[in-house]
Design a protein around this motif. Structure first.
Motif, mmCIF file in Angstrom:
data_model
loop_
_atom_site.group_PDB
_atom_site.id
_atom_site.type_symbol
_atom_site.label_atom_id
_atom_site.label_comp_id
_atom_site.label_asym_id
_atom_site.label_seq_id
_atom_site.Cartn_x
_atom_site.Cartn_y
_atom_site.Cartn_z
ATOM 1 N N ALA A 23 -42.655 -21.600 -96.468
ATOM 2 C CA ALA A 23 -42.196 -22.743 -95.571
ATOM 3 C C ALA A 23 -41.250 -21.365 -94.220
ATOM 4 C CB ALA A 23 -41.220 -23.658 -95.273
ATOM 5 N N THR A 25 -41.612 -18.183 -94.465
ATOM 6 C CA THR A 25 -43.103 -17.039 -93.795
ATOM 7 C C THR A 25 -43.616 -17.826 -92.202
ATOM 8 O OG1 THR A 25 -44.616 -17.945 -95.102
ATOM 9 C CG2 THR A 25 -43.373 -16.270 -96.634
ATOM 10 N N LEU A 26 -43.087 -19.276 -91.973
ATOM 11 C CA LEU A 26 -43.676 -19.212 -90.830
ATOM 12 C C LEU A 26 -43.036 -18.554 -89.471
ATOM 13 C CD1 LEU A 26 -44.457 -23.599 -91.687
ATOM 14 C CD2 LEU A 26 -45.948 -21.582 -91.198
ATOM 15 N N CYS A 27 -41.628 -18.357 -89.998
ATOM 16 C CA CYS A 27 -41.140 -17.952 -88.984
ATOM 17 C C CYS A 27 -40.981 -16.296 -87.973
ATOM 18 C CB CYS A 27 -39.319 -18.035 -89.530
ATOM 19 S SG CYS A 27 -38.856 -19.329 -90.000
ATOM 20 N N ALA A 29 -44.621 -15.759 -88.090
ATOM 21 C CA ALA A 29 -45.686 -16.427 -87.133
ATOM 22 C C ALA A 29 -44.210 -16.052 -85.364
ATOM 23 C CB ALA A 29 -46.138 -16.998 -87.392
ATOM 24 N N ALA A 44 -53.828 -20.225 -83.603
ATOM 25 C CA ALA A 44 -53.173 -20.201 -84.771
ATOM 26 C C ALA A 44 -54.284 -21.570 -85.371
ATOM 27 C CB ALA A 44 -52.147 -21.889 -83.478
ATOM 28 N N LEU A 47 -54.282 -18.912 -88.400
ATOM 29 C CA LEU A 47 -52.684 -19.156 -89.061
ATOM 30 C C LEU A 47 -53.084 -20.929 -89.826
ATOM 31 C CD1 LEU A 47 -50.214 -17.429 -89.412
ATOM 32 C CD2 LEU A 47 -49.348 -19.063 -87.304
ATOM 33 N N ALA A 48 -53.218 -21.239 -89.498
ATOM 34 C CA ALA A 48 -53.422 -22.780 -90.292
ATOM 35 C C ALA A 48 -53.769 -22.696 -91.659
ATOM 36 C CB ALA A 48 -53.204 -24.292 -88.799
ATOM 37 N N TYR A 51 -52.576 -20.916 -93.797
ATOM 38 C CA TYR A 51 -51.771 -21.158 -94.514
ATOM 39 C C TYR A 51 -51.999 -22.473 -95.637
ATOM 40 C CZ TYR A 51 -47.611 -19.136 -93.363
ATOM 41 O OH TYR A 51 -46.407 -18.216 -93.434
#
Length: 90
Positions: A23, A25-27, A29, A44, A47-48, A51
Motif C-alpha cells: 500500500a 508504494t502507491l504513493c 505513483a 493507470a 499500474l493497476a 499491482y
C-alpha cells in the motif's frame, strides 16, 4: 475452531500483511505524477495491472508456504522447501 478456519485465517492474515506492505508504494505513483510535469501521464491501467500481478504472485507464494507449513513439522524445513518450490518456475 476447525482446522480449515485456522488455515484460512492464517492465509487471510498473510494476504493482509502483503497488501499493507504494498500500500505505501502507491504513493510513489502519485509523487511521480505530481513532480513530473514534462513527462507523459502514468498509465493507470498498467499500474493497476502491475499491482494486481504483485498481489496474485504474492498470494501464490503465500499458498505455497502454507502448504509446506502444513506438510512439515518444523518451520525451518517448511521455509527451505517453500524456497525451493518457489525457485522451480525460474
Amino acid at each position: 475452531m476447525t482446522d480449515v478456519e485456522v488455515v484460512l485465517g492464517k492465509y487471510a492474515a498473510a494476504l493482509a500483511v502483503l497488501a499493507a506492505a504494498l500500500a505505501p508504494t502507491l504513493c510513489y505513483a502519485f509523487v511521480l505524477q505530481t513532480f513530473s510535469s514534462g513527462l507523459e501521464r502514468i498509465d493507470a491501467g498498467a499500474l493497476a495491472a502491475g499491482y494486481a500481478m504483485l498481489l496474485l504472485v504474492g498470494a501464490f507464494f503465500i499458498a505455497i508456504g502454507l502448504v509446506f507449513s502444513l506438510l512439515t513439522r518444523h518451520p525451518f524445513s517448511a521455509a527451505i522447501a517453500s524456497f525451493c518450490a518457489m525457485c522451480v518456475p525460474y
